[in-house]
Design an enzyme around this catalytic site. Structure first.
Site, PDB file in Angstrom:
ATOM      1  N   ARG A 182      32.478  26.247  44.773  1.00  0.00           N
ATOM      2  CA  ARG A 182      33.250  25.275  43.995  1.00  0.00           C
ATOM      3  C   ARG A 182      34.569  25.838  43.481  1.00  0.00           C
ATOM      4  NH1 ARG A 182      28.580  23.444  40.024  1.00  0.00           N
ATOM      5  NH2 ARG A 182      27.618  25.326  40.883  1.00  0.00           N
ATOM      6  N   LYS A 187      33.853  34.618  43.503  1.00  0.00           N
ATOM      7  CA  LYS A 187      33.992  33.965  42.190  1.00  0.00           C
ATOM      8  C   LYS A 187      34.104  34.939  41.032  1.00  0.00           C
ATOM      9  CE  LYS A 187      30.491  31.640  40.112  1.00  0.00           C
ATOM     10  NZ  LYS A 187      29.606  30.490  39.869  1.00  0.00           N
ATOM     11  N   THR A 217      18.589  32.505  43.180  1.00  0.00           N
ATOM     12  CA  THR A 217      18.573  33.517  42.117  1.00  0.00           C
ATOM     13  C   THR A 217      17.276  34.329  42.127  1.00  0.00           C
ATOM     14  OG1 THR A 217      17.867  31.744  40.607  1.00  0.00           O
ATOM     15  CG2 THR A 217      20.186  32.348  40.556  1.00  0.00           C
ATOM     16  N   GLY A 237      19.847  23.946  33.979  1.00  0.00           N
ATOM     17  CA  GLY A 237      18.406  23.781  34.075  1.00  0.00           C
ATOM     18  C   GLY A 237      17.835  23.402  32.709  1.00  0.00           C
ATOM     19  N   ASN A 258      32.007  27.689  37.210  1.00  0.00           N
ATOM     20  CA  ASN A 258      31.703  27.336  38.595  1.00  0.00           C
ATOM     21  C   ASN A 258      32.920  26.838  39.361  1.00  0.00           C
ATOM     22  OD1 ASN A 258      28.726  27.751  38.557  1.00  0.00           O
ATOM     23  ND2 ASN A 258      28.886  26.226  36.931  1.00  0.00           N
ATOM     24  N   ASN A 281      76.800  54.784  21.380  1.00  0.00           N
ATOM     25  CA  ASN A 281      76.902  53.332  21.526  1.00  0.00           C
ATOM     26  C   ASN A 281      77.392  52.981  22.923  1.00  0.00           C
ATOM     27  OD1 ASN A 281      76.868  50.605  20.382  1.00  0.00           O
ATOM     28  ND2 ASN A 281      79.057  50.702  20.853  1.00  0.00           N
ATOM     29  N   TYR A 295      72.624  54.072  42.078  1.00  0.00           N
ATOM     30  CA  TYR A 295      72.114  54.004  43.454  1.00  0.00           C
ATOM     31  C   TYR A 295      73.295  54.043  44.421  1.00  0.00           C
ATOM     32  CZ  TYR A 295      69.252  52.222  47.330  1.00  0.00           C
ATOM     33  OH  TYR A 295      68.589  52.061  48.527  1.00  0.00           O
ATOM     34  N   SER A 319      83.671  48.965  26.547  1.00  0.00           N
ATOM     35  CA  SER A 319      83.165  47.794  27.255  1.00  0.00           C
ATOM     36  C   SER A 319      83.501  47.870  28.730  1.00  0.00           C
ATOM     37  CB  SER A 319      83.807  46.517  26.690  1.00  0.00           C
ATOM     38  OG  SER A 319      83.394  46.350  25.361  1.00  0.00           O
ATOM     39  N   ALA A 359      87.889  50.793  27.591  1.00  0.00           N
ATOM     40  CA  ALA A 359      87.367  49.589  28.224  1.00  0.00           C
ATOM     41  C   ALA A 359      87.739  49.588  29.704  1.00  0.00           C
ATOM     42  CB  ALA A 359      87.926  48.353  27.535  1.00  0.00           C
TER      43      ALA A 359
HETATM   44  C1  UD1 Z   1      21.423  28.781  37.235  1.00  0.00           C
HETATM   45  C2  UD1 Z   1      19.997  28.437  36.801  1.00  0.00           C
HETATM   46  C3  UD1 Z   1      20.039  27.274  35.795  1.00  0.00           C
HETATM   47  C4  UD1 Z   1      20.899  27.663  34.616  1.00  0.00           C
HETATM   48  C5  UD1 Z   1      22.286  28.105  35.073  1.00  0.00           C
HETATM   49  C6  UD1 Z   1      23.065  28.678  33.908  1.00  0.00           C
HETATM   50  C7  UD1 Z   1      18.615  28.938  38.748  1.00  0.00           C
HETATM   51  C8  UD1 Z   1      17.857  28.379  39.867  1.00  0.00           C
HETATM   52  N1  UD1 Z   1      19.239  28.058  37.955  1.00  0.00           N
HETATM   53  O1  UD1 Z   1      21.961  27.637  37.878  1.00  0.00           O
HETATM   54  O2  UD1 Z   1      18.732  26.960  35.348  1.00  0.00           O
HETATM   55  O3  UD1 Z   1      20.999  26.560  33.718  1.00  0.00           O
HETATM   56  O4  UD1 Z   1      22.189  29.142  36.073  1.00  0.00           O
HETATM   57  O5  UD1 Z   1      24.377  28.987  34.291  1.00  0.00           O
HETATM   58  O6  UD1 Z   1      18.626  30.144  38.548  1.00  0.00           O
HETATM   59  N2  UD1 Z   1      23.335  34.174  42.715  1.00  0.00           N
HETATM   60  C9  UD1 Z   1      23.024  35.242  43.509  1.00  0.00           C
HETATM   61  N3  UD1 Z   1      22.324  35.015  44.673  1.00  0.00           N
HETATM   62  C10 UD1 Z   1      21.929  33.778  45.059  1.00  0.00           C
HETATM   63  C11 UD1 Z   1      22.258  32.691  44.229  1.00  0.00           C
HETATM   64  C12 UD1 Z   1      22.961  32.906  43.062  1.00  0.00           C
HETATM   65  O7  UD1 Z   1      23.338  36.374  43.207  1.00  0.00           O
HETATM   66  O8  UD1 Z   1      21.317  33.679  46.123  1.00  0.00           O
HETATM   67  C13 UD1 Z   1      24.094  34.408  41.480  1.00  0.00           C
HETATM   68  C14 UD1 Z   1      25.428  33.686  41.407  1.00  0.00           C
HETATM   69  O9  UD1 Z   1      26.467  34.488  41.897  1.00  0.00           O
HETATM   70  C15 UD1 Z   1      25.586  33.399  39.916  1.00  0.00           C
HETATM   71  C16 UD1 Z   1      24.162  33.330  39.412  1.00  0.00           C
HETATM   72  O10 UD1 Z   1      23.344  33.917  40.402  1.00  0.00           O
HETATM   73  O11 UD1 Z   1      26.254  34.457  39.265  1.00  0.00           O
HETATM   74  C17 UD1 Z   1      23.712  31.896  39.159  1.00  0.00           C
HETATM   75  O12 UD1 Z   1      23.788  31.170  40.359  1.00  0.00           O
HETATM   76  P1  UD1 Z   1      24.344  29.699  40.412  1.00  0.00           P
HETATM   77  O13 UD1 Z   1      24.254  29.205  41.794  1.00  0.00           O
HETATM   78  O14 UD1 Z   1      25.664  29.601  39.726  1.00  0.00           O
HETATM   79  O15 UD1 Z   1      23.209  28.972  39.545  1.00  0.00           O
HETATM   80  P2  UD1 Z   1      23.327  27.617  38.766  1.00  0.00           P
HETATM   81  O16 UD1 Z   1      23.219  26.497  39.713  1.00  0.00           O
HETATM   82  O17 UD1 Z   1      24.499  27.653  37.879  1.00  0.00           O
HETATM   83 CA    CA Z   2      26.361  28.917  37.659  1.00  0.00          CA
END
Ligand code: UD1
Ligand code: CA
Length: 454
Positions: free
Chosen positions: A28, A35, A89, A149, A236, A385, A395, A413, A431
């Site tokens: 996004r 990001k 995650t 979430g 995001n 001054n 240069y 000046s 000057a």
């Molecule tokens: C996640 C939470 C959500 C919470 C929100 C808060 C989950 C499933 N959901 O959602 O409940 O309210 O954060 O901001 O965890 N990342 C990885 N590997 C992956 C996917 C993501 O390292 O495979 C990292 C991303 O870079 C990011 C973080 O995990 O820094 C969160 O991932 P993101 O996709 O932004 O989760 P949200 O949809 O925001």
């Molecule tokens: Ca996020």
């Protein structure tokens, strides 16, 4: 310091490690850059996340990266684990755990890399709440609608987290959100992560499902609620990045104001996190101060000043001017409309006025150049001054040459000094002089080319 942090964290002696999730593609953002490397107030989101973890006293941090991001994070001297494919995650945490040597009595803090506003004290609170046996997580009440979430409670504890895309109407109406910051006893985390499945709307392994798995085993998580939800807003897209920048800038300004700096308009004063600013300094609107600049006490900065990587003494005024990689000594005035750069040093009590550019030059105490001049690769002695329109012709088309001007010199000046040149103490140029030969101490010259005056 370390001891104090350990006390704040609850349990001295316990090994706390952190997994920082940063492998997400951040689609996004619509960017070629990962990001978490996007910046607010001059530092990346990742920088802030790491700074908060370190301030919270975390012993060891591992950042989950993707193949593009990995070299850039390693270059910061941080340990990384590559998650080759971003399967969610929960999967990211599993990849990190595989790389971490198991410790039966360890604690693990998991946090998202896209939340630059999270404070160290919040990390300390969630760790303290978890203690030896419990899972805890940070929650925040937020206005709806929200993409976060949802927290489903059972009494005082958390039974599960429902992602928005998997939520029914009743769950969507919940206004307590999952911030994405969790503390786990390590053995619990390893256990629940192995149970995650990807049978959800996004076909991802959600770390959030770990909470329901733990609850099923009778280990409901403890919520730690933050007072202001802004602290845990994730970034995001670029609109959220701008909002986070404004909040961070406000926070930095607040810190300096409470420490004795007057900031006329924090909304249009752009500060970075590692500045030092003395008391009773007044900062006017449209000013930015960056990198590790140091500004003394009782200064007047701005309006519309840009100060970067600079050292500014006490009682200095810098108005509508640019000072980059340079030093301005106490009691000096710079501007309006001056440009001081390239390791210039103004020792003190100097005056630099309108449309004067100074590069890689040293002004001894009391030296002045008030109007329309270029001083490059020059040394200017005490109380000399420099008249309006003076140019050091440093240069020759191939090389840069130096100009040395002694003390109590009066440069008329519109003088051009063809470097390399040495002008003795107490000398004077008329000057319009074009100085092509060195001038003896006390010498007086004029003309083009400049010749001694009778
Ligand atoms: C996640 C939470 C959500 C919470 C929100 C808060 C989950 C499933 N959901 O959602 O409940 O309210 O954060 O901001 O965890 N990342 C990885 N590997 C992956 C996917 C993501 O390292 O495979 C990292 C991303 O870079 C990011 C973080 O995990 O820094 C969160 O991932 P993101 O996709 O932004 O989760 P949200 O949809 O925001
Ligand atoms: Ca996020």
């Amino acid at each position: 310091m370390e001891e104090r942090r350990e006390r704040e964290r609850g349990d001295p002696g316990v090994i706390v490690r952190a997994i920082l999730l940063a492998a997400g593609k951040g689609t996004r953002m619509k960017s070629a850059r990962p990001k978490v490397l996007h910046e607010l107030c001059g530092r990346s989101m990742l920088w802030y996340a790491l700074a908060a973890l370190r301030e919270a006293g975390i012993d060891e941090i591992v950042v989950v990266t993707n193949p593009e991001l990995d070299p850039e994070v390693r270059a910061l001297g941080v340990r990384t684990v590559v998650q080759a494919e971003q399967l969610g995650t929960g999967h990211a945490v599993r990849v990190a755990l595989e790389a971490l040597e198991p410790r039966a009595d360890g604690r693990i803090l998991v946090t998202n890399g896209d939340m630059p506003l999270v404070r160290a004290e919040t990390l300390v609170r969630v760790l303290a709440a978890a203690g030896e046996h419990d899972i805890s997580l940070v929650t925040a009440r937020m206005p709806l609608p929200s993409n976060f979430g949802r927290i489903v409670r059972e009494g005082e504890r958390v039974a599960r987290i429902v992602e928005l895309r998997d939520a029914d109407d009743r769950e969507r109406a919940i206004d307590e959100m999952n911030a994405g910051i969790y503390a786990f006893p390590e053995t619990h985390l390893r256990d629940v992560v192995s149970k995650l499945r990807n049978d959800n709307a996004q076909r991802e392994y959600y770390l959030t499902d770990a909470i329901a798995h733990a609850a099923a085993a009778g280990r409901h998580a403890l919520p730690v609620t933050v007072e202001t939800f802004e602290e845990v807003l994730g970034v995001n897209d670029r609109s959220e990045l701008a909002r986070a920048r404004a909040a961070m800038n406000r926070r930095i300004c607040e810190r300096h104001m409470l420490a004795g700096v007057t900031i006329i308009d924090p909304a249009t004063t752009y500060l970075e996190p590692e500045l030092t600013i003395g008391i009773d300094t007044v900062i006017y609107p449209g000013t930015s101060i960056s990198l590790q600049s140091i500004v003394g006490s009782r200064c007047t900065i701005g309006p519309h000043a840009r100060i970067s990587d600079a050292r500014i003494g006490d009682d200095v005024s810098v108005r509508e001017s640019v000072v980059v990689e340079s030093e301005i000594g106490a009691g000096s005035t710079v501007g309006p409309f001056a440009h001081v750069r390239g390791h210039a040093v103004l020792v003190g009590d100097n005056r630099v006025g309108n449309f004067v550019e100074i590069k890689n030059s040293r002004y001894e105490r009391g030296a002045k150049s008030a109007h329309l001049s270029y001083l490059g690769d020059a040394e200017i002695g005490e109380e000399s001054n420099i008249g309006a329109g003076t140019i050091t012709c440093n240069y020759d088309g191939k090389k840069k040459h130096r100009t040395k001007i002694g003390r109590d010199v009066s440069i008329g000046s519109n003088t051009s000094i063809v470097a390399p040149r040495t002008i003795g103490d107490g000398a004077l140029t008329g000057a319009g002089s074009v100085v092509t030969k060195d001038i003896e101490p006390g010498g007086r010259v004029a003309g083009n080319p400049a010749r001694p005056l009778p």
